[in-house]
Design an enzyme around this catalytic site. Structure first.
Site, PDB file in Angstrom:
ATOM      1  N   TYR A 152       0.469  -1.059   0.568  1.00  0.00           N
ATOM      2  CA  TYR A 152       0.148   0.047  -0.475  1.00  0.00           C
ATOM      3  C   TYR A 152       1.055   1.052   0.043  1.00  0.00           C
ATOM      4  CZ  TYR A 152      -4.049   3.003   1.807  1.00  0.00           C
ATOM      5  OH  TYR A 152      -4.504   4.177   1.652  1.00  0.00           O
ATOM      6  N   LYS A 156       0.977   4.762  -2.751  1.00  0.00           N
ATOM      7  CA  LYS A 156       0.641   5.805  -1.931  1.00  0.00           C
ATOM      8  C   LYS A 156       1.716   6.528  -2.485  1.00  0.00           C
ATOM      9  CE  LYS A 156      -4.041   4.782  -1.631  1.00  0.00           C
ATOM     10  NZ  LYS A 156      -4.701   5.292  -2.759  1.00  0.00           N
TER      11      LYS A 156
HETATM   12  P1  NAI Z   1     -13.403   1.924   1.075  1.00  0.00           P
HETATM   13  O1  NAI Z   1     -13.279   0.731   0.638  1.00  0.00           O
HETATM   14  O2  NAI Z   1     -14.625   2.781   1.633  1.00  0.00           O
HETATM   15  O3  NAI Z   1     -14.114   3.013  -0.611  1.00  0.00           O
HETATM   16  C1  NAI Z   1     -13.139   2.409  -1.837  1.00  0.00           C
HETATM   17  C2  NAI Z   1     -14.158   2.406  -2.947  1.00  0.00           C
HETATM   18  O4  NAI Z   1     -13.501   2.367  -4.353  1.00  0.00           O
HETATM   19  C3  NAI Z   1     -15.111   1.180  -2.350  1.00  0.00           C
HETATM   20  O5  NAI Z   1     -16.735   1.870  -3.173  1.00  0.00           O
HETATM   21  C4  NAI Z   1     -14.726   0.112  -3.315  1.00  0.00           C
HETATM   22  O6  NAI Z   1     -15.508  -0.553  -4.383  1.00  0.00           O
HETATM   23  C5  NAI Z   1     -13.750   0.448  -4.493  1.00  0.00           C
HETATM   24  N1  NAI Z   1     -12.915   0.013  -5.863  1.00  0.00           N
HETATM   25  C6  NAI Z   1     -11.845  -0.702  -5.254  1.00  0.00           C
HETATM   26  N2  NAI Z   1     -11.513  -1.340  -5.586  1.00  0.00           N
HETATM   27  C7  NAI Z   1     -12.104  -0.799  -6.808  1.00  0.00           C
HETATM   28  C8  NAI Z   1     -11.246  -0.922  -8.353  1.00  0.00           C
HETATM   29  N3  NAI Z   1     -10.430  -2.020  -8.442  1.00  0.00           N
HETATM   30  N4  NAI Z   1     -12.103  -0.508  -9.523  1.00  0.00           N
HETATM   31  C9  NAI Z   1     -12.814   0.624  -8.891  1.00  0.00           C
HETATM   32  N5  NAI Z   1     -13.450   0.540  -7.577  1.00  0.00           N
HETATM   33  C10 NAI Z   1     -12.774   0.213  -6.815  1.00  0.00           C
HETATM   34  O7  NAI Z   1     -12.085   3.158   1.249  1.00  0.00           O
HETATM   35  P2  NAI Z   1     -12.054   4.503   1.424  1.00  0.00           P
HETATM   36  O8  NAI Z   1     -11.504   4.766   3.140  1.00  0.00           O
HETATM   37  O9  NAI Z   1     -13.148   6.021   1.133  1.00  0.00           O
HETATM   38  O10 NAI Z   1     -10.549   5.188   0.818  1.00  0.00           O
HETATM   39  C11 NAI Z   1     -10.708   6.120  -0.598  1.00  0.00           C
HETATM   40  C12 NAI Z   1      -9.141   6.284  -1.110  1.00  0.00           C
HETATM   41  O11 NAI Z   1      -8.833   6.894  -0.213  1.00  0.00           O
HETATM   42  C13 NAI Z   1      -8.592   5.263  -1.132  1.00  0.00           C
HETATM   43  O12 NAI Z   1      -7.066   5.666  -1.989  1.00  0.00           O
HETATM   44  C14 NAI Z   1      -7.574   5.353   0.275  1.00  0.00           C
HETATM   45  O13 NAI Z   1      -6.502   4.329   0.378  1.00  0.00           O
HETATM   46  C15 NAI Z   1      -7.211   6.430   0.249  1.00  0.00           C
HETATM   47  N6  NAI Z   1      -6.915   6.915   2.270  1.00  0.00           N
HETATM   48  C16 NAI Z   1      -7.277   6.404   3.041  1.00  0.00           C
HETATM   49  C17 NAI Z   1      -7.477   6.386   4.088  1.00  0.00           C
HETATM   50  C18 NAI Z   1      -8.250   6.145   5.299  1.00  0.00           C
HETATM   51  O14 NAI Z   1      -8.323   6.380   6.166  1.00  0.00           O
HETATM   52  N7  NAI Z   1     -10.133   5.807   4.616  1.00  0.00           N
HETATM   53  C19 NAI Z   1      -6.245   6.954   4.574  1.00  0.00           C
HETATM   54  C20 NAI Z   1      -5.711   7.671   3.712  1.00  0.00           C
HETATM   55  C21 NAI Z   1      -6.257   7.382   2.457  1.00  0.00           C
END
Ligand code: NAI
Length: 244
Positions: A152, A156
């Site tokens: 990861y 990033k």
């Molecule tokens: P989440 O798991 O709640 O939502 C991720 C969404 O991406 C889901 O709707 C999923 O279906 C979709 N997804 C996953 N793989 C996919 C693919 N191959 N093609 C299309 N859609 C896909 O995740 P969250 O927490 O909302 O994270 C969003 C972004 O923020 C990510 O890039 C994550 O790495 C980043 N992030 C999140 C943090 C956190 O604390 N939640 C911290 C730092 C970064």
């Protein structure tokens, strides 16, 4: 006049978590939004609440054929695309000695190749239009590393490198490229962590709370707007000051 009036945005991973908050924010700011996600159920439920301002496209961002076809379809459906938010991301955590090839490949394919696929599919269109906003989702762990997240963290940190590269390659065409580095945000990705760890994280941050998806959505909207037209190649930390 709203901040994103007359703009068309693609938000990947827009069906849940931070992406969902971004869809809601962008629509509230006047944009029309194409949600690219694999979760049809969540995507369609969100579209139903967006009063005709959002459409769902089932896209696996790790698959370049699907991404290229979806880009063509969105341009045909909406007439243009102005903004790409590369938000989709996954985790498959393990310490280095326990990490499998499958865990490594899965995360690289979505978080790194997916961002490459989507941006490559839209950059020519942005260039032709003389306008584009690329907003990539990095993470504080891409800046500082994190225990159990070799895969990861590599993605990033890689996203930051691509963000700066695209700022250099496309600046002359009126295209900006920026990244947001969220801290710990209360989505499903983080909520699955043990309560004790979450409390530790809250305590570590000077602002003494986890971030909310809206905190990140607000940063995406700013970087996607004309107010940020002289900002490119930056990484905006939105993390409650946890990293200082
Ligand atoms: P989440 O798991 O709640 O939502 C991720 C969404 O991406 C889901 O709707 C999923 O279906 C979709 N997804 C996953 N793989 C996919 C693919 N191959 N093609 C299309 N859609 C896909 O995740 P969250 O927490 O909302 O994270 C969003 C972004 O923020 C990510 O890039 C994550 O790495 C980043 N992030 C999140 C943090 C956190 O604390 N939640 C911290 C730092 C970064």
């Amino acid at each position: 006049m709203k901040r994103l009036d007359n703009r068309v945005a693609i938000i990947t991973g827009g069906a849940s978590g931070i992406g969902k908050a971004a869809v809601e924010k962008f629509v509230a700011e006047g944009a029309r939004v194409a949600i690219w996600d694999m979760n049809e159920e969540h995507g369609n439920a969100l579209v139903a609440a967006m009063d005709g301002k959002a459409s769902f496209y089932k896209v696996n961002t790790a698959n370049s054929d699907e991404v290229n076809a979806a880009a063509e379809k969105v341009i045909a459906d909406f007439g243009k695309v102005d903004i790409l938010v590369n938000n989709a991301g996954i985790t498959r955590d393990a310490t280095l000695l326990k990490m499998t090839d499958e865990q490594w490949d899965a995360v690289i394919n979505v978080n790194l190749k997916g961002v490459f696929n989507c941006t490559r599919a839209l950059a020519g269109h942005f260039k032709d239009n003389g306008y584009g906003r690329i907003v990539n989702t990095s993470s504080v762990v891409g800046l500082y590393g994190n225990f159990g997240q070799s895969n990861y963290v590599a993605t990033k940190a890689g996203v930051i490198g691509m963000t700066k590269t695209w700022a250099k390659e496309f600046g002359k065409y009126g295209i900006t490229s920026n990244a947001v580095a969220p801290g710990f945000i209360a989505t499903d990705m983080v909520k699955s962590m043990p309560e004790k760890v979450l409390d530790m994280m809250k305590d570590k941050a000077p602002l003494k709370r986890l971030g909310q998806p809206e905190d990140i959505a607000n940063a995406y909207a700013f970087l996607a707007s004309d107010e940020a037209s002289f900002i490119s190649g930056t990484v905006l930390s939105v993390d409650g000051a946890v990293t200082i």
